[in-house]
Scaffold this motif. Structure first.
Motif, PDB file in Angstrom:
ATOM      1  N   VAL A  59       1.144   1.974  -3.522  1.00  0.00           N
ATOM      2  CA  VAL A  59      -0.075   2.642  -3.997  1.00  0.00           C
ATOM      3  C   VAL A  59       0.016   4.140  -3.709  1.00  0.00           C
ATOM      4  O   VAL A  59      -0.302   4.973  -4.566  1.00  0.00           O
ATOM      5  CB  VAL A  59      -1.345   2.028  -3.355  1.00  0.00           C
ATOM      6  CG1 VAL A  59      -2.581   2.858  -3.671  1.00  0.00           C
ATOM      7  CG2 VAL A  59      -1.526   0.588  -3.816  1.00  0.00           C
ATOM      8  N   LEU A  79       0.819  -1.207   0.000  1.00  0.00           N
ATOM      9  CA  LEU A  79       0.000   0.000   0.000  1.00  0.00           C
ATOM     10  C   LEU A  79       0.857   1.262   0.000  1.00  0.00           C
ATOM     11  O   LEU A  79       0.402   2.320  -0.455  1.00  0.00           O
ATOM     12  CB  LEU A  79      -0.981  -0.013   1.163  1.00  0.00           C
ATOM     13  CG  LEU A  79      -2.170  -0.925   0.878  1.00  0.00           C
ATOM     14  CD1 LEU A  79      -2.885  -1.327   2.144  1.00  0.00           C
ATOM     15  CD2 LEU A  79      -3.125  -0.274  -0.096  1.00  0.00           C
ATOM     16  N   GLY A  99      -3.731   5.419   0.153  1.00  0.00           N
ATOM     17  CA  GLY A  99      -2.653   4.435   0.153  1.00  0.00           C
ATOM     18  C   GLY A  99      -1.753   4.582   1.364  1.00  0.00           C
ATOM     19  O   GLY A  99      -1.435   3.605   2.051  1.00  0.00           O
ATOM     20  N   ILE A 142      -6.045   8.386  -4.028  1.00  0.00           N
ATOM     21  CA  ILE A 142      -5.105   7.263  -4.139  1.00  0.00           C
ATOM     22  C   ILE A 142      -3.883   7.529  -3.264  1.00  0.00           C
ATOM     23  O   ILE A 142      -3.453   6.656  -2.499  1.00  0.00           O
ATOM     24  CB  ILE A 142      -4.697   7.029  -5.609  1.00  0.00           C
ATOM     25  CG1 ILE A 142      -5.897   6.532  -6.421  1.00  0.00           C
ATOM     26  CG2 ILE A 142      -3.530   6.051  -5.713  1.00  0.00           C
ATOM     27  CD1 ILE A 142      -5.691   6.540  -7.916  1.00  0.00           C
TER      28      ILE A 142
END
Length: 104
Positions: free
Chosen positions: A15, A12, A38, A34
């Motif tokens: 991400v 993550l 993330g 995002i």
């Protein structure tokens, strides 16, 4: 189970880094979501993993996954260099992270 949390936290983080790149290219709500989402989820999972995994190991593994993941994503999706030297350095990071797991 904490190692699974730590690996998920590292993924993550990637991400979140993708979110940073996307915001740099086009600053809109989706890309900011995002980025922020993330990193927030990544930090929460890292906190959970650190309940049993030592600080130095957890942080090194988390940043290692993030570094390798960001480099690979950059090569695959953002036309960054795919030189053998860069790939060798990425493999060095992977071996180091695996080594930390083995000695923990």
């Amino acid at each position: 189970m904490d190692w699974i949390w730590l690996i998920a936290a590292g993924l993550l983080e990637v991400v979140g880094v993708i979110g940073i790149k996307r915001v740099a290219q086009n600053n809109n709500w989706t890309n900011n979501l995002i980025l922020i989402g993330g990193f927030i989820i990544s930090f929460q999972l890292l906190i959970r993993a650190m309940e049993t995994i030592p600080l130095a190991t957890a942080y090194a593994v988390w940043t290692g996954i993030g570094t390798v993941g960001a480099a690979v994503v950059g090569m695959l999706f953002f036309k960054e260099s795919k030189s053998w030297l860069r790939i060798g350095c990425i493999l060095g990071i992977i071996f180091s992270v695996v080594g930390l797991k083995m000695v923990s």
